[in-house]
Design an enzyme around this catalytic site. Structure first.
Site, PDB file in Angstrom:
ATOM      1  N   TYR A  51      37.472  35.610  37.566  1.00  0.00           N
ATOM      2  CA  TYR A  51      37.441  35.751  38.396  1.00  0.00           C
ATOM      3  C   TYR A  51      37.241  34.482  39.130  1.00  0.00           C
ATOM      4  O   TYR A  51      36.801  34.703  40.516  1.00  0.00           O
ATOM      5  CB  TYR A  51      36.072  36.255  38.561  1.00  0.00           C
ATOM      6  CG  TYR A  51      36.058  37.748  38.458  1.00  0.00           C
ATOM      7  CD1 TYR A  51      37.287  39.471  38.650  1.00  0.00           C
ATOM      8  CD2 TYR A  51      35.147  38.588  38.004  1.00  0.00           C
ATOM      9  CE1 TYR A  51      37.185  40.331  38.671  1.00  0.00           C
ATOM     10  CE2 TYR A  51      35.027  40.057  37.339  1.00  0.00           C
ATOM     11  CZ  TYR A  51      36.106  40.559  37.683  1.00  0.00           C
ATOM     12  OH  TYR A  51      35.684  42.144  37.634  1.00  0.00           O
ATOM     13  N   ASN A 114      32.536  50.059  39.677  1.00  0.00           N
ATOM     14  CA  ASN A 114      33.630  50.401  39.267  1.00  0.00           C
ATOM     15  C   ASN A 114      34.636  50.887  37.647  1.00  0.00           C
ATOM     16  O   ASN A 114      35.247  50.703  37.718  1.00  0.00           O
ATOM     17  CB  ASN A 114      34.397  50.119  40.434  1.00  0.00           C
ATOM     18  CG  ASN A 114      34.929  48.555  40.074  1.00  0.00           C
ATOM     19  OD1 ASN A 114      34.598  47.874  39.489  1.00  0.00           O
ATOM     20  ND2 ASN A 114      35.886  47.894  41.644  1.00  0.00           N
TER      21      ASN A 114
HETATM   22  P1  DAT Z   1      39.792  44.948  40.672  1.00  0.00           P
HETATM   23  O1  DAT Z   1      39.115  44.409  40.360  1.00  0.00           O
HETATM   24  O2  DAT Z   1      40.602  46.461  41.182  1.00  0.00           O
HETATM   25  O3  DAT Z   1      41.231  44.034  40.221  1.00  0.00           O
HETATM   26  P2  DAT Z   1      39.614  42.571  42.443  1.00  0.00           P
HETATM   27  O4  DAT Z   1      40.157  41.988  41.259  1.00  0.00           O
HETATM   28  O5  DAT Z   1      40.045  42.811  44.318  1.00  0.00           O
HETATM   29  O6  DAT Z   1      39.578  44.193  42.433  1.00  0.00           O
HETATM   30  O7  DAT Z   1      37.859  42.508  42.355  1.00  0.00           O
HETATM   31  C1  DAT Z   1      37.232  42.134  41.415  1.00  0.00           C
HETATM   32  C2  DAT Z   1      36.329  42.906  41.185  1.00  0.00           C
HETATM   33  O8  DAT Z   1      34.923  42.346  42.300  1.00  0.00           O
HETATM   34  C3  DAT Z   1      36.041  44.345  42.271  1.00  0.00           C
HETATM   35  O9  DAT Z   1      36.581  45.593  40.537  1.00  0.00           O
HETATM   36  C4  DAT Z   1      34.824  44.760  42.392  1.00  0.00           C
HETATM   37  C5  DAT Z   1      34.412  43.279  42.909  1.00  0.00           C
HETATM   38  N1  DAT Z   1      35.085  43.405  44.562  1.00  0.00           N
HETATM   39  C6  DAT Z   1      35.491  43.805  45.027  1.00  0.00           C
HETATM   40  N2  DAT Z   1      35.536  43.876  46.107  1.00  0.00           N
HETATM   41  C7  DAT Z   1      34.503  43.925  46.369  1.00  0.00           C
HETATM   42  C8  DAT Z   1      33.936  44.265  47.927  1.00  0.00           C
HETATM   43  N3  DAT Z   1      34.140  44.529  48.870  1.00  0.00           N
HETATM   44  N4  DAT Z   1      32.548  44.347  47.349  1.00  0.00           N
HETATM   45  C9  DAT Z   1      31.797  44.400  46.116  1.00  0.00           C
HETATM   46  N5  DAT Z   1      32.477  43.763  44.838  1.00  0.00           N
HETATM   47  C10 DAT Z   1      33.862  43.885  44.944  1.00  0.00           C
END
Ligand code: DAT
Ligand code: MG
Length: 151
Positions: A51, A114
């Site tokens: 991440y 999620n």
């Molecule tokens: P994805 O998992 O759909 O690729 P991402 O890469 O933007 O989404 O973010 C990684 C993870 O971080 C996501 O699955 C859940 C967490 N996350 C993203 N946005 C968030 C938020 N606004 N509040 C809390 N957790 C969040």
């Protein structure tokens, strides 16, 4: 590219909620090929690499705590257009916006729980697969229905 690969991870809440079988079933049923699978509890090191793009976000430290709080099931799936199709199967990041019929739309209600991760691009998938798997643990196996059975 029929050899396209993506990284899918069932997050700790998905494992706790016994969703592993149902999630694997969706990918098999769709027609993708499982080429790597393992269960592990992730370290902060691997998660901070995974991440790294999110390190400035306000939710970053709670995200890492959640992702390391219990076992993950990490998989590599292969097939035509698998990166984009699996993002569609997974649904929007925020489950409140995820369509019914997607994993997140069917099994979750909050963005911080999620259920599943899916790589978001072919290049991203390659990086993530290298991070989570050694190449010897990815199997390039032939489907019997695409192979001659005559000796
Ligand atoms: P994805 O998992 O759909 O690729 P991402 O890469 O933007 O989404 O973010 C990684 C993870 O971080 C996501 O699955 C859940 C967490 N996350 C993203 N946005 C968030 C938020 N606004 N509040 C809390 N957790 C969040
Ligand atoms: Mg992402």
């Amino acid at each position: 590219d029929v050899k396209e690969r993506t990284l899918i991870a069932i997050k700790p809440d998905g494992v706790q909620r016994r969703l592993v079988g149902q999630i694997i079933q969706r990918f098999e049923q769709r027609g993708f090929k499982l080429v790597g699978l393992k269960m592990l509890q992730a370290s902060q090191d691997i998660l901070s690499e995974h991440y790294c793009d999110l390190r400035t976000k306000p939710f970053y430290s709670s995200l890492l705590r959640y992702m390391s709080s219990g076992p993950l099931v990490v998989m590599v799936w292969e097939g035509h257009n698998v990166v984009q199709t699996s993002r569609t199967m997974v649904g929007s990041t925020n489950p409140a916006e995820a369509q019914a019929g997607t994993v997140r739309g069917d099994f979750s209600i909050h963005v911080s729980r999620n259920v599943i991760h899916a790589s978001d691009s072919v290049e991203g998938a390659q990086k993530e697969i290298q991070l989570w798997f050694q190449s010897k643990d990815l199997l390039d196996w032939d489907c019997w229905d695409q192979t001659s059975t005559s000796e």
